[in-house]
Structures are given as C-alpha cells and as structure tokens.
Design an enzyme around this catalytic site. Structure first.
Site, PDB file in Angstrom:
ATOM      1  N   SER A 141       0.553  -1.251  -0.267  1.00 19.87           N
ATOM      2  CA  SER A 141       0.045   0.095   0.098  1.00 19.87           C
ATOM      3  C   SER A 141       0.686   1.163  -0.008  1.00 19.87           C
ATOM      4  CB  SER A 141      -1.036   0.040   1.275  1.00 19.87           C
ATOM      5  OG  SER A 141      -1.590   1.171   1.394  1.00 19.87           O
ATOM      6  N   TYR A 154      -2.168  -0.363  10.217  1.00 19.17           N
ATOM      7  CA  TYR A 154      -1.858  -0.706   8.877  1.00 19.17           C
ATOM      8  C   TYR A 154      -0.921  -0.321   7.831  1.00 19.17           C
ATOM      9  CZ  TYR A 154      -3.913  -0.888   4.118  1.00 19.17           C
ATOM     10  OH  TYR A 154      -3.865  -1.702   2.431  1.00 19.17           O
TER      11      TYR A 154
END
Length: 257
Positions: A141, A154
């Site tokens: 990501s 995350y």
C-alpha cells in the site's frame, strides 16, 4: 502477450474487490484460478462467473491467518493440479486509528491477517515453487511509503509486506522465483462504500469526492487497474523484474506534496 494459459494461480481474498478483479482477469488470460477466501458466498460467486465465461476456477475456504488451514488448502491444490505457478497475496484488512488509540486486540488482528497471513502463504507455497520456479505478488500500500493519518496498524502491516517481498526476492533468486509487490492508493471497492456508509451516513457522496481528490489524478483507482499491473508482474513479460514495489496511486506518493 500476458498469456497465463494453464498456469495454476492462487489468489487470496479473491472473493471481492481487487482480488476479484485479479481472479477474473487471470482467468481470461488462461490461468486456472484458485480463490482462497473466508467469504464462501463471494468466492463461489466469482468462481461461477469465471466458469460461465468458459474459463477455469475453484474456490477454497481458507483463513490465511491460520497456518494449518493454509497448508491444508495448498496441499489439496497441489495434489489436484500438480503445481503452484503464481501466488497473489491479496487478502488483508484495514484499521483506522493512531498508535495511542489502537487497542491491542485490534493491532494483533491486523498483524495476524496482513503480515502472518502473507507469511503463512509464502511458507506453504515456496517449497512447491522451488521445484520449478514461480511468481509471487504481494499487496502492499502507499501506507508503507508515506505517513497516512490514523492508519498506524495498517501502515505497520504494509511496511512489513514490503520487507517480506524484498527478503523472498533475494532468498529465492536461484530457485527461479520472482517476488514483487504493488502499492495501491485509494481504490474504489465495496470496502470503501461500506466504510463511508458506516462512518458518514448521509454524506457518502461528499466524502467519496473528498477522498478521491486526495490523489493528484483526481479520482480513486478501479480494481481492474490494479489487476492489470498484477497481471503484468506475474506474466513472462516481466521475467526481468523481481524485488520491486510498484506504486499505483494516481500520483499520491510523488506528487502529493
């Protein structure tokens, strides 16, 4: 080009979102797609669509966070098809919160799915790939490269995915195994719609546009766009590429300054 005919491709989290787009695209390019997902309904629906289009796929209910579960499913796939040529580690979960607002159980959950889940799949698949080579693509990501507000757990998990990608690429060069990862920016998936409906009821469209504009290109990505990059990285045309992280983010990392 980008032909995957008769390649055995394992895609985790293939029942929705980016994973679904990858599964559909790989099948169209000739791969025998094996979807590993906890969502039996979603995964089975994708498999049914692939088969209805004349292509090949199978669904396997699997919790990537449990090593024994992953190993059992991978063994079944190998015994049935005789190979594992491609692994796409797509399954993952999100979490919102800063470090001092992230409960221990939430942090553990993100790590066990996003980090241990990738490790479990690598652990099960790599010995099989060492027999004749293979390709791995992990889902990272933009959160692994830049600071995103309220994404502590995350971001931590996705940085770990990049680290695992580099390690595997280095360790298995001589085994003809390539390993890369992609780092999407915001992508319009069912998760985004659910998040907006839950967090901003009545303001979904306004917040969707606001989130879209955080990317310099002015919109969110589409799952099919991410799938296209993953297809290339898993194809023979990308045979000279390994140990790389590919942002696909509408300019978010480089232009959002």
């Amino acid at each position: 080009m980008l032909d995957l005919t008769n390649k055995i491709a394992l895609i985790t989290g293939g029942g929705s979102g980016i994973g679904k787009a990858v599964a559909l695209l790989f099948a169209k390019q000739g791969a025998i797609v094996c979807i590993l997902d906890m969502d039996e309904s979603g995964g089975s629906t994708v498999v049914a669509q692939i088969i209805s289009e004349g292509n090949h796929a199978a669904f396997f209910k699997c919790n990537v966070a449990t090593q024994a579960d992953v190993k059992k499913v991978v063994d079944v796939i190998y015994n049935e098809f005789g190979a594992v040529d491609i692994l796409v580690n797509n399954a993952g979960i999100a979490h919102i919160g800063r470090a001092d607002a992230t409960a221990e159980e939430d942090f553990d959950k993100v790590i066990v799915v996003n980090v241990k889940g990738v490790y479990n799949c690598l652990y099960a698949v790599l010995p099989l790939m060492r027999l004749k080579g293979g390709v791995i693509c992990n889902m990272a990501s933009v959160a692994s490269s830049v600071g995103l507000a309220d994404r502590f757990a995350y971001s931590t998990s996705k940085a770990a995915v990049v680290g695992m990608t580099l390690s595997v690429a280095k360790d298995y060069l001589q085994d003809k195994i390539r390993c890369n990862c992609v780092s999407p920016g915001r992508v319009h998936t069912p998760f985004v719609d659910g998040y907006l409906a839950k967090t901003y009821p009545g303001q979904e469209q306004e917040m969707f546009e606001k989130l879209s504009k955080t990317q310099p290109i002015g919109r969110m990505g589409q799952p099919e766009e991410i799938a296209g990059l993953i297809l290339y990285l898993c194809s023979d045309e990308a045979a000279f590429i390994t140990g790389s992280d590919y942002p696909i983010d509408g300019g978010f990392i480089k232009l959002n300054t």
